[in-house]
Design a protein around this motif. Structure first.
Motif, PDB file in Angstrom:
ATOM      1  N   HIS A 242       0.789  -1.237   0.000  1.00 58.13           N
ATOM      2  CA  HIS A 242       0.000   0.000   0.000  1.00 58.13           C
ATOM      3  C   HIS A 242       0.820   1.285   0.000  1.00 58.13           C
ATOM      4  N   GLU A 266      -3.170  -4.534  -3.852  1.00 58.02           N
ATOM      5  CA  GLU A 266      -3.619  -3.248  -3.332  1.00 58.02           C
ATOM      6  C   GLU A 266      -2.862  -2.045  -3.903  1.00 58.02           C
ATOM      7  N   TRP A 290      -4.165 -10.404  -3.355  1.00 57.40           N
ATOM      8  CA  TRP A 290      -2.986 -10.980  -2.710  1.00 57.40           C
ATOM      9  C   TRP A 290      -2.907 -12.502  -2.730  1.00 57.40           C
ATOM     10  N   ASN A 309       1.862  -5.811   3.827  1.00 59.70           N
ATOM     11  CA  ASN A 309       1.104  -7.034   3.552  1.00 59.70           C
ATOM     12  C   ASN A 309       0.268  -6.802   2.298  1.00 59.70           C
ATOM     13  N   CYS A 310      -0.198  -7.910   1.695  1.00 60.90           N
ATOM     14  CA  CYS A 310      -0.285  -9.274   2.193  1.00 60.90           C
ATOM     15  C   CYS A 310       0.709 -10.193   1.472  1.00 60.90           C
ATOM     16  N   GLY A 400     -13.462  -3.456   1.507  1.00 66.51           N
ATOM     17  CA  GLY A 400     -12.801  -4.390   2.402  1.00 66.51           C
ATOM     18  C   GLY A 400     -11.767  -5.246   1.719  1.00 66.51           C
ATOM     19  N   CYS A 401     -11.749  -6.520   2.133  1.00 65.76           N
ATOM     20  CA  CYS A 401     -10.640  -7.382   1.711  1.00 65.76           C
ATOM     21  C   CYS A 401     -11.119  -8.575   0.910  1.00 65.76           C
ATOM     22  N   GLY A 428     -10.295  -1.218  -1.382  1.00 65.76           N
ATOM     23  CA  GLY A 428      -9.608  -2.371  -0.800  1.00 65.76           C
ATOM     24  C   GLY A 428      -9.562  -3.523  -1.798  1.00 65.76           C
ATOM     25  N   CYS A 429      -8.896  -4.598  -1.377  1.00 66.07           N
ATOM     26  CA  CYS A 429      -8.715  -5.692  -2.335  1.00 66.07           C
ATOM     27  C   CYS A 429      -9.979  -6.521  -2.530  1.00 66.07           C
ATOM     28  N   CYS A 454      -7.858   0.006   0.740  1.00 69.44           N
ATOM     29  CA  CYS A 454      -8.776  -0.178   1.874  1.00 69.44           C
ATOM     30  C   CYS A 454      -8.935   1.115   2.682  1.00 69.44           C
ATOM     31  N   TYR A 488     -10.810  -9.123   6.213  1.00 68.62           N
ATOM     32  CA  TYR A 488      -9.798 -10.177   6.348  1.00 68.62           C
ATOM     33  C   TYR A 488      -8.859  -9.875   7.508  1.00 68.62           C
ATOM     34  N   GLU A 489      -8.184  -8.724   7.405  1.00 67.80           N
ATOM     35  CA  GLU A 489      -7.202  -8.485   8.474  1.00 67.80           C
ATOM     36  C   GLU A 489      -7.509  -7.200   9.247  1.00 67.80           C
ATOM     37  N   LYS A 491      -6.631  -4.053   9.199  1.00 69.18           N
ATOM     38  CA  LYS A 491      -6.964  -2.744   8.631  1.00 69.18           C
ATOM     39  C   LYS A 491      -8.468  -2.668   8.407  1.00 69.18           C
ATOM     40  N   ALA A 492      -9.047  -3.806   8.077  1.00 66.97           N
ATOM     41  CA  ALA A 492     -10.500  -3.837   7.922  1.00 66.97           C
ATOM     42  C   ALA A 492     -11.181  -3.598   9.260  1.00 66.97           C
TER      43      ALA A 492
HETATM   44 FE1  FSO Z   1      -6.142  -6.331   1.225  1.00 67.10          FE
HETATM   45 FE2  FSO Z   1      -4.148  -7.516   2.534  1.00 67.10          FE
HETATM   46 FE3  FSO Z   1      -5.708  -3.400   1.982  1.00 67.10          FE
HETATM   47 FE4  FSO Z   1      -5.559  -5.723   3.861  1.00 67.10          FE
HETATM   48  S1  FSO Z   1      -4.054  -6.659   0.535  1.00 67.10           S
HETATM   49  S2  FSO Z   1      -6.203  -7.584   2.903  1.00 67.10           S
HETATM   50  S3  FSO Z   1      -7.431  -4.947   4.762  1.00 67.10           S
HETATM   51  O1  FSO Z   1      -3.738  -6.179   3.628  1.00 67.10           O
HETATM   52  O2  FSO Z   1      -4.952  -3.945   3.612  1.00 67.10           O
HETATM   53  O3  FSO Z   1      -7.127  -4.610   1.440  1.00 67.10           O
END
Ligand code: FSO
Ligand code: SF4
Length: 546
Positions: A242, A266, A290, A309-310, A400-401, A428-429, A454, A488-489, A491-492
């Motif tokens: 990111h 991302e 990812w 990440n990811c 979101g993810c 987001g992804c 995201c 997913y993670e 940041k969401a």
């Molecule tokens: Fe996606 Fe991974 Fe941006 Fe996350 S690449 S899942 S919420 O790291 O940060 O959307």
């Protein structure tokens, strides 16, 4: 190890032997110990703040340490252990500093006093009950503490991207310190922890606003852009994650070298920023989100740079062409550090790229994005007319993810089955589940509007607030906007808490509700905010539209 911080937590309860993400028990435990170390640093920093003494170094250390422990960011046990060593030294220096200023640090919490200096001692300590998630016995308190920690992890990631662009916000750092120390405080009630969770959301809004200002200040406002998803016949570097500052440096350093640059995952929304359009070698986006990286790295042929990440644990033969920087890390992959001026030397990646084949084309054509707040405001008349005339009946925020679970096919299916008079707002992804479908447009407005990464979910909130103003409504929930968010993670988690803070209700959260929500905490979220899980596409469409 015990980890339940992401959506893919084993059996929907937690990973205990090895992470579904690929994290080993050693790395998981060291990450817990790093968080514990950060809590110790935060205890000292808090004491300082109470008497007006600030520790900027601690702010930066806490931010970066939190970011390192986000899912799929850093798998490098040696790097995490080094960070713990650094944290302990910093904590003890801070205590000395306080003492020199006549402030006696009296807190005797183990997080502020324990010591260790070898990887073996860290491993032993990280196995101790007091360090990990399960140290908190009451499952509701544990759930709230972890919800706050995960929110703050996401906050730290966004704060670090801003920081890399020269922007920092003291209030965010002070909140991180407050939140970290609060999770050690046994006197806080469940109600107080719920309030702190909402406060986390407030700072989530602030940190995303800061990052938005940092990104747009440096690179301009995202604009409608057709991004090439094909390839051309030159050696190339793939950049993922990111961090836009890293991308800028890579683009600068690849000028005139004959090496192209493509984005992955991302990093796709970077193409929407005006400042990056001047680079002739910034060719397009390669691949998908990812979790498809193993296959896509195989056909890409060139080196890959992870800025965040990811990361998916790579195939052995790819390790020598994978590089990490910032909070990301993987054992065996070269990590590129910034110098004291924030400059990163990517020359070895560029040199390696020259020796490798050009990417194999896996798809071609273009995808459209760039619908962040300013671009949508520029189209406001058109959008408002379409809503007033009934051409657009409803917007669906599907930010979101993405993730590898099969249950996420729901989101492709949901997008396909949405009536033709609806528009998807994404960031987001998560977008990769439907951004290559041919969903058409409504009077020239594409049916999938991608705001960006995201963190650009912030843009979607700004757009919603603007529409509320235009339609003269009192409540953001009276807008024809529904929320079907994929997480997913962590940041969401901060994005979700930010939306709750802004008063958004009835968010559908999937593909599963977080394992870290205890039944009672989940009940609070359901009763107070109407958060609910997904059902079948048909049931959910009926619920949203019926
Ligand atoms: Fe996606 Fe991974 Fe941006 Fe996350 S690449 S899942 S919420 O790291 O940060 O959307
Ligand atoms: Fe499991 Fe997710 Fe934790 Fe990885 S980050 S160990 S997949 S819960």
């Amino acid at each position: 190890m015990f980890c339940y911080q992401c959506q893919e937590a084993s059996k929907g309860t937690g990973c205990t032997v090895r992470g579904v993400c690929g994290k080993t028990d050693i790395v998981a435990n060291l990450q817990d110990l790093l968080i514990y170390t950060l809590k110790g640093v935060a205890l000292v920093a808090k004491e300082g703040l109470e008497v007006g003494i600030k520790f900027p170094e601690a702010n930066h250390f806490i931010m970066n340490g939190l970011f390192i422990t986000i899912t799929n960011a850093n798998f490098d046990d040696a790097a995490i252990a080094a960070k713990i060593t650094e944290g302990l030294a910093l904590r003890d220096e801070m205590k000395k500093d306080l003492a020199a200023k006549g402030v006696e640090f009296k807190n005797t919490h183990d997080a502020a006093t324990w010591t260790g200096n070898t990887v073996a001692s860290f491993e032993a300590k990280s196995d101790a009950v007091e360090v990990g998630v399960l140290a908190t016995e009451n499952e509701d308190v544990r759930s709230l503490r972890e919800l706050i920690i995960y929110g703050v992890k996401g906050m730290a990631a966004y704060a670090e991207h801003s920081f890399n662009l020269g922007k920092e916000n003291e209030e965010i750092f002070e909140f991180m310190i407050k939140a970290l120390t609060a999770t050690l405080d046994d006197t806080l009630t469940v109600e107080e922890l719920v309030a702190l969770t909402l406060e986390t959301g407030k700072f989530g809004v602030d940190v995303m606003a800061d990052l938005d200002a940092a990104n747009t200040g440096a690179y301009g406002n995202p604009e409608i852009t057709e991004v090439n998803i094909g390839t051309r016949n030159k050696p190339a570097i793939l950049i993922s994650g990111h961090d836009l500052k890293d991308l800028e440096q890579l683009l600068e350093q690849t000028q005139g070298t004959g090496v192209d640059v493509y984005t992955h995952g991302e990093m796709l929304p970077a193409h929407y920023y005006p400042a990056f359009k001047k680079y002739e070698n910034f060719v397009g986006n390669y691949g998908n989100s990812w979790w498809k990286q193993k296959e896509e790295f195989e056909t890409f042929n060139g080196p890959i740079l992870f800025t965040t990440n990811c990361i998916v644990p790579p195939r052995e033969e790819h390790i020598k062409r994978i590089y990490t920087t910032g909070a990301s890390g993987y054992p065996g992959c070269v990590h590129i550090e910034a110098d004291e001026n924030g400059r990163k030397d990517f020359s070895r990646i560029i040199e390696q790229a020259k020796t490798l084949e050009a990417p194999v084309e896996i798809e071609n054509g273009t995808i459209v994005g760039g619908f962040a707040h300013e671009q949508v405001f520029a189209l406001a008349d058109k959008v408002v007319d379409a809503v007033k005339s009934g051409a657009i009946k409803k917007f669906f925020v599907m930010a979101g993810c993405d993730g590898r679970m099969k249950s996420r096919e729901y989101y492709t299916d949901f997008a396909e089955k949405l009536p033709k008079d609806t528009v998807i707002l994404t960031a987001g992804c998560a977008k990769y589940r439907y951004n290559k479908l041919d969903l058409g447009d409504i009077g020239g407005i594409p049916r999938v509007l991608d705001a960006g990464q995201c963190n650009d979910s912030y843009s979607l909130a700004v757009i919603a607030l603007k529409l509320k103003e235009v339609f003269e409504l009192n409540d953001v929930n009276d807008l024809p906007i529904a929320y079907n968010i994929a997480w997913y993670e962590q940041k969401a988690v901060i994005v979700l808490l930010a939306l709750l803070y802004l008063g958004v209700k009835n968010i559908k959260l999937g593909p599963t509700l977080p394992a870290f929500l205890s039944p009672n905490v989940a009940k609070v979220l359901v009763e107070t905010f109407g958060i609910n899980g997904i059902g079948t596409v048909e049931e959910d469409l009926e619920q949203f539209l019926g």
